[in-house]
Every structure is written in C-alpha cells, then in structure tokens.
Design an enzyme around this catalytic site. Structure first.
Site, mmCIF file in Angstrom:
data_model
loop_
_atom_site.group_PDB
_atom_site.id
_atom_site.type_symbol
_atom_site.label_atom_id
_atom_site.label_comp_id
_atom_site.label_asym_id
_atom_site.label_seq_id
_atom_site.Cartn_x
_atom_site.Cartn_y
_atom_site.Cartn_z
ATOM 1 C CD GLU A 38 -37.758 -17.347 26.602
ATOM 2 O OE1 GLU A 38 -37.509 -18.381 27.613
ATOM 3 O OE2 GLU A 38 -39.082 -17.692 27.080
ATOM 4 C CB CYS A 195 -40.825 -27.763 41.100
ATOM 5 S SG CYS A 195 -39.368 -29.195 41.901
ATOM 6 C CB CYS A 202 -43.127 -32.842 47.422
ATOM 7 S SG CYS A 202 -41.777 -31.990 47.195
ATOM 8 C CB CYS A 209 -44.960 -33.531 42.948
ATOM 9 S SG CYS A 209 -44.196 -33.378 42.344
ATOM 10 C CB CYS A 215 -38.625 -36.719 42.816
ATOM 11 S SG CYS A 215 -37.479 -34.899 43.469
#
Length: 380
Positions: A38, A195, A202, A209, A215
């Site tokens: 991370e 995204c 999209c 999507c 959305c």
C-alpha cells in the site's frame, strides 16, 4: 438508495470478470506485506511496483527485519521510487510496531492510523485486506468514482466534500466482512482501469460500464468534469551547483538532512537551491574557492593544495519533481589524496560500493555512468 444497496455486489461481480488478478500482494492476509504494498503503490505506477515490491520483500521479509535494518539500507532499496519520506516512514513505523505492539500490526483502522506514515485510507486498506474489517478506503481512484457516481460538486480539498465522500465510501461497504478483501481490490481496480481520469470506458464505448445507468455524471454527460479540477500553479524552478569530487575510484558523498527533499539520501555536496532567474552562459566558469565555499560551507578551505586546481564544468541536469524543477550544474574536481573532512555526513565512497547507498535518481544515473566506465556495478 438502490445504487447504495447493490453497489458492492455488482462491483465484486465486475471484478470476477474484469479485475486485475495475480498481483503479488493480492490474496495475502499478512498485514506487513499488505502495508508495504500500500505504501509503495502511493504515487507510484503499478508496473514499477510489480518490479520493486518482490525485491523489497526479499530484502526485508518481516517487520522485524525492516525495523532492525539501517535507514541507509532501506533508502538504498527504495532509490528510484521517489517520495523518500515513504521509506523513512516505513522504517519508523516498523520500529513502532515492534516497540508498541510486540511486532504485530493492530487490526483496527483507528490504531493503524496512529502509526507513522499511515493515513486513514491506508489504514482502511490494511484492515480490510489483512483483517477483513469493514473499513472504507478513499484514495484518488475512489474519489473519482464517487464524485462521478453521485455528482459530488466542489474541490476535493474542501473538508465538506471530503467528509461527504467518506460518508459515501462507508455506506457502500458490503455487509459481509469476508467480502472486504475482494471488494476493496475491486474498487481500486475499477478506478485504475475502467473509471479512469481521461478515458473512462463510458466515453470510449469499448466496454460497458456496469454503473452506466446509475452514474449521475454519465447521465448528465459531464463525466470529465468530475472530480472538480483545481488550477495547478506553474512549477517553481531552481538551480544549484554540485561538486563531483573524486580521488581515484572514490567519490565524495554528503548525507542530506532528513527533513529536506531527498531527505536522508546520500548526494553530491551542493550549494543552496536558488530561484532560476535566467540561464547561465554555457561557457561560464566557477572559481574553485567559490565552489568549495558554496558546497562545503562548514569545512575548512585549507586543503585546496590537495585539489588539482583544474576545475571542469560537467553535465547540466534537469530533474522534475511534482511541484518544482531543479537544474543541477555538475563541477568535476580531482583530489591528489583523500582528505578527511570534519563532518560525519561527508564520506568517501568507492564507485563499486555505491549500490549500498540511497542516492537521488539523477545522481545515481550520473554516478552509474562513471561506474560503468570502470566496469563496476552500481546496483545492490
């Protein structure tokens, strides 16, 4: 409300078909391994981490090994990844885990967040992956997803906007703790691969999507307007001189202050950074006394006699940081013998041993060129 209730199940289903698989840190419940991945993935491309993460884990396989290592060893392994405060925080955090938690990471996000270098989102990721805690994350990818799905106006730096996004992130969590690892990974993957900032699926129409009909940004034809972008200031430009002082196969290095840029790394002695107002003439020279005064201000200038008085103008290097640019003028000087300087932060290092030191990337590349001429290997 319908989207909030179904989001996690639909996202997990999407991940089963389209998510990234086989990443070396996936399906790993070791909090140490999760934590390292991370931190390394912050502001670093996945492709780079795929190369460097296994090497780091081989060098420091446990939190105990990392805590016991010398900070120079950690910085040397981190060299080239940038944002070196992450490496210093890793080292400090490992020592905290050993001293305060007997070598075991706490399993709740609140306690994790108290550790050095671990923010709220990273704490949530560690808790979700390693301990199946229902803890939200909110990195840049997740912020982009949520602002588009729910048409969240306002700058991401605003507290009200940030608070709303944390609330949404918490409301979307799956109900079952055992789903947290795959859900959290799916959220990261969806933002990183579908995204995306500039070419979300999209708009490309290459793939459908799963949230296109929910959305709000997509339905209003404003996908690229979310999240709201702030005007970036023009990067500041600085310049400095660096002294490349050599004696035979050795070069003089200086350890940088821990809180400076490139903090804790070994670098060439340098002058203070000053604002770059205009370019120096290509044939400009710098007297040796002035160079020593600029780059070694706390050392005696007496040993001038051991330096060969010929000073050569070397490479001019441009290095780009996130918010600034630095122009480095290298000056080549040779010493007839190895002078012992007063400061413990100054050290003569053989070219063949440079791989043991954490070096800023532009300096590492410069010295690597010298090393290759001699047939040495600068790698660890």
């Amino acid at each position: 409300m319908a989207l909030i209730k179904t989001f996690s199940k639909r996202l997990i289903a999407w991940h089963g078909l389209n998510g990234r698989q086989g990443l070396p840190w996936q399906n790993n419940r070791d909090p140490y391994a999760v934590w390292v991945s991370e931190i390394m993935l912050q502001q670093t491309q996945v492709a780079t981490v795929l190369e460097r993460y296994p090497r780091f884990m081989k060098r420091f396989p446990t939190v105990k090994k990392l805590a016991a290592a010398d900070i120079d060893e950690v910085l040397a392994e981190w060299a080239g990844l940038g944002y070196y405060s992450r490496a210093r925080n890793l080292h400090s955090c490992a020592q905290q885990v050993i001293e305060k938690f007997s070598g075991k990471f706490p399993n709740d996000p609140v306690s994790l967040e108290q550790l050095k270098g671990i923010g709220r989102s990273t704490a949530g990721a560690i808790a979700a992956f390693a301990f199946h805690e229902r803890a939200p994350i909110l990195d840049a990818n997740v912020k982009r997803i949520l602002t588009r799905l729910f048409a969240v106006d306002g700058a991401l730096q605003d507290k009200a906007v940030n608070d709303r996004l944390w609330g949404l992130a918490s409301s979307l969590l799956p109900g079952k703790p055992q789903d947290m690892p795959v859900y959290t990974q799916a959220l990261m993957d969806f933002g990183a691969t579908w995204c995306t900032s500039r070419k979300p699926v999209c708009l490309t129409a290459e793939r459908k999507c799963p949230f296109a009909k929910d959305c709000q940004a997509n339905l209003s034809g404003q996908v690229l307007l979310f999240p709201q972008k702030t005007v970036k200031a023009k990067p500041l430009e600085f310049e400095c001189d660096m002294l490349l002082l050599r004696h035979g196969d050795q070069v003089l290095l200086q350890k940088r202050p821990s809180k400076a840029i490139w903090g804790g790394l070994w670098c060439l002695p340098e002058s203070a950074w000053v604002a770059k107002l205009q370019a120096r003439p290509e044939d400009a020279t710098l007297p040796l006394k002035d160079l020593l005064r600029l780059t070694l201000p706390h050392e005696k200038v007496g040993p001038l006699k051991i330096l060969r008085q010929q000073i050569q103008r070397g490479e001019r290097i441009k290095h780009v940081f996130t918010h600034r640019r630095l122009w480095i003028q290298i000056w080549n000087v040779e010493a007839s013998k190895k002078y012992n300087f007063d400061s413990s932060d100054l050290r003569w290092v053989p070219l063949a041993k440079l791989g043991l030191y954490g070096l800023p990337q532009p300096i590492k590349l410069l010295l690597q060129g010298l090393s290759l001429v001699r047939g040495d290997d600068l790698r660890n």
